[in-house]
Design an enzyme around this catalytic site. Structure first.
Site, PDB file in Angstrom:
ATOM      1  N   SER A  65       0.452  -1.223  -0.010  1.00 35.07           N
ATOM      2  CA  SER A  65      -0.185  -0.355   0.287  1.00 35.07           C
ATOM      3  C   SER A  65       1.211   1.793  -0.191  1.00 35.07           C
ATOM      4  O   SER A  65       1.951   1.839  -1.074  1.00 35.07           O
ATOM      5  CB  SER A  65      -0.893   0.372   0.555  1.00 35.07           C
ATOM      6  OG  SER A  65      -2.001   0.873   0.504  1.00 35.07           O
ATOM      7  N   ASP A 106      10.185   5.058  -9.641  1.00 34.57           N
ATOM      8  CA  ASP A 106      10.418   5.257 -11.189  1.00 34.57           C
ATOM      9  C   ASP A 106      11.223   6.901 -11.865  1.00 34.57           C
ATOM     10  O   ASP A 106      11.653   7.252 -12.570  1.00 34.57           O
ATOM     11  CB  ASP A 106       8.990   6.078 -10.698  1.00 34.57           C
ATOM     12  CG  ASP A 106       8.000   4.573 -11.472  1.00 34.57           C
ATOM     13  OD1 ASP A 106       8.691   3.653 -11.562  1.00 34.57           O
ATOM     14  OD2 ASP A 106       6.372   5.051 -11.802  1.00 34.57           O
ATOM     15  N   LYS A 143      -0.325  -4.042  -3.812  1.00 34.20           N
ATOM     16  CA  LYS A 143      -1.631  -3.700  -3.006  1.00 34.20           C
ATOM     17  C   LYS A 143      -2.468  -2.871  -3.137  1.00 34.20           C
ATOM     18  O   LYS A 143      -1.636  -1.405  -2.146  1.00 34.20           O
ATOM     19  CB  LYS A 143      -1.782  -3.727  -1.395  1.00 34.20           C
ATOM     20  CG  LYS A 143      -3.658  -3.740  -0.920  1.00 34.20           C
ATOM     21  CD  LYS A 143      -3.527  -2.142  -0.792  1.00 34.20           C
ATOM     22  CE  LYS A 143      -5.355  -2.155   0.196  1.00 34.20           C
ATOM     23  NZ  LYS A 143      -5.870  -0.643   0.183  1.00 34.20           N
TER      24      LYS A 143
END
Length: 406
Positions: free
Chosen positions: A290, A301, A315
């Site tokens: 999460s 990224d 999740k």
């Protein structure tokens, strides 16, 4: 109004409201016919079932059954469960200290909370809770599991746990007040390198990380190891607060997308003086979930950190809580998925096997890109490196957990 009429009225209002909200594309006639069918069945059960039926239980069972058909994270929170959810996000509660999800119809440990009874007993991410107090846990919702595990401090709870590759094991654990401090410790690992353990995301996570980083800087740190292993996640805004401390001002951290336009949100780094000079290593594993995956995904990224460990839990859905004020209850509903800056969703629909993410050699090795490429969508970081979506965050360097007993 008698009890029966009250039950019918509550059922009608709840189901009409949820049906209208979730299924606007259907015609009003279809909606009314489905609600009429439910009310007719409720009426016949109440009048004809062999034993007297509790209208409250009938309506609650219908609501829970409807939500269980959506996903494991959408839940009706009765007054007790609603109070428990609020106590968890505020920082303390009574229980054994384990965060669970539902996999293959059984509650599965995402991670034990550091220092808790479950942690000290040696429970691990991936453990399957097959029984609670000698009753099977098959089919229980997350809230039903939480209701059975939490309780007055000092009381005991018995669990039977299945661990992949091993036999079932019984645990008897004493419940305690579980304190959910986000940064339990930080220290200088060696000259110039600070280590910071981030165990969850609660209301003060960003502040605790900021204070720990400042303390490490004062101690001479020029690089950071941020440990997100067994971090089950928590509050989205705190994940953004932590990530933006290491990202350029104005960088996209994460965005959410759902069926309703109100669920489409973009979150940018707003830190006035981010720590951009330090090299950062993130430690992750299959218990990182999460909000922890938001931090890991954004820093990966944007090429701001090197990720080491194991592929994360996956999740990647957003739950919105809709208070039902008149009932002192709430509806927790999955309303969106979140996406990392490269555009990848990390939400895992079917759990990957070990061979999909790593070999069993136990050696430090790059993540096996060739096995992932055929099954998961491909994306690129800001610098052009390949990353994958749809199944958790794959680390840049895979490290298998050692096989020594706890």
């Amino acid at each position: 109004m008698n009890r029966r009429n009250l039950a019918l009225s509550v059922a009608f209002v709840v189901l009409f409201t949820l049906g209208w909200w979730a299924g606007r594309a259907h015609t009003r006639a279809d909606l009314y016919s489905n609600v009429d069918l439910f009310v007719e069945i409720l009426h016949k059960v109440e009048d004809n079932y062999v034993d007297p039926a509790d209208p409250h239980k009938l309506v609650s069972g219908a609501i829970n059954g409807m939500l269980k058909g959506l996903d494991p994270y959408s839940q009706y929170l009765d007054p007790r469960a609603w109070d428990q959810l609020q106590s968890v996000t505020e920082g303390s509660f009574g229980g054994i200290g384990v965060v669970v999800g539902v996999r293959d119809n059984y509650p599965t440990v995402i991670s034990p909370i550091e220092g808790s009874p479950a942690w000290r007993a040696g429970m691990r991410s991936g453990d399957i809770i097959v029984a609670i107090e000698d009753h099977s846990s098959a089919g229980l919702t997350i809230e039903e599991v939480a209701d059975r595990l939490r309780g007055r401090p000092g009381t005991r709870v018995r669990l039977r746990v299945h661990r992949e590759g091993g036999s079932d094991q019984d645990y008897t654990l004493d419940r305690e007040i579980i304190q959910t401090r986000s940064v339990p410790y930080s220290f200088m690992a060696e000259k110039g390198i600070g280590y910071l353990r981030l165990s969850n995301f609660s209301e003060k996570s960003g502040t605790e990380v900021r204070e720990a980083v400042e303390s490490l800087r004062a101690a001479g740190a020029r690089a950071l190891v941020l440990d997100l292993r067994l971090n089950p996640g928590g509050l989205l805004d705190q994940a953004v607060d932590v990530a933006e401390q290491f990202l350029p001002h104005g960088a996209l951290v994460v965005y959410t997308h759902g069926r309703q336009r109100s669920q489409d949100n973009r979150y940018y780094a707003r830190e006035a003086r981010p720590q951009l000079q330090w090299p950062v290593v993130l430690l992750v594993d299959n218990g990182s979930a999460s909000a922890a995956e938001i931090v890991a995904g954004s820093l990966q990224d944007l090429d701001r950190a090197l990720l080491i460990g194991r592929t994360t839990f996956g999740k990647g859905s957003v739950q919105s809580v809709f208070p039902l004020h008149e009932l002192h209850a709430a509806l927790k509903l999955t309303t969106a998925l979140y996406y990392t800056p490269s555009g990848r969703s990390i939400h895992r629909l079917v759990r990957d096997t070990l061979s999909d993410e790593e070999d069993d050699s136990g050696e430090l090795a790059p993540a096996p890109r060739d096995t992932l490429a055929g099954s998961r969508p491909l994306y690129h970081t800001a610098a052009g490196r390949i990353v994958y979506g749809g199944g958790g965050i794959t680390p840049d360097v895979t490290v298998i957990a050692d096989s020594l007993p706890p």
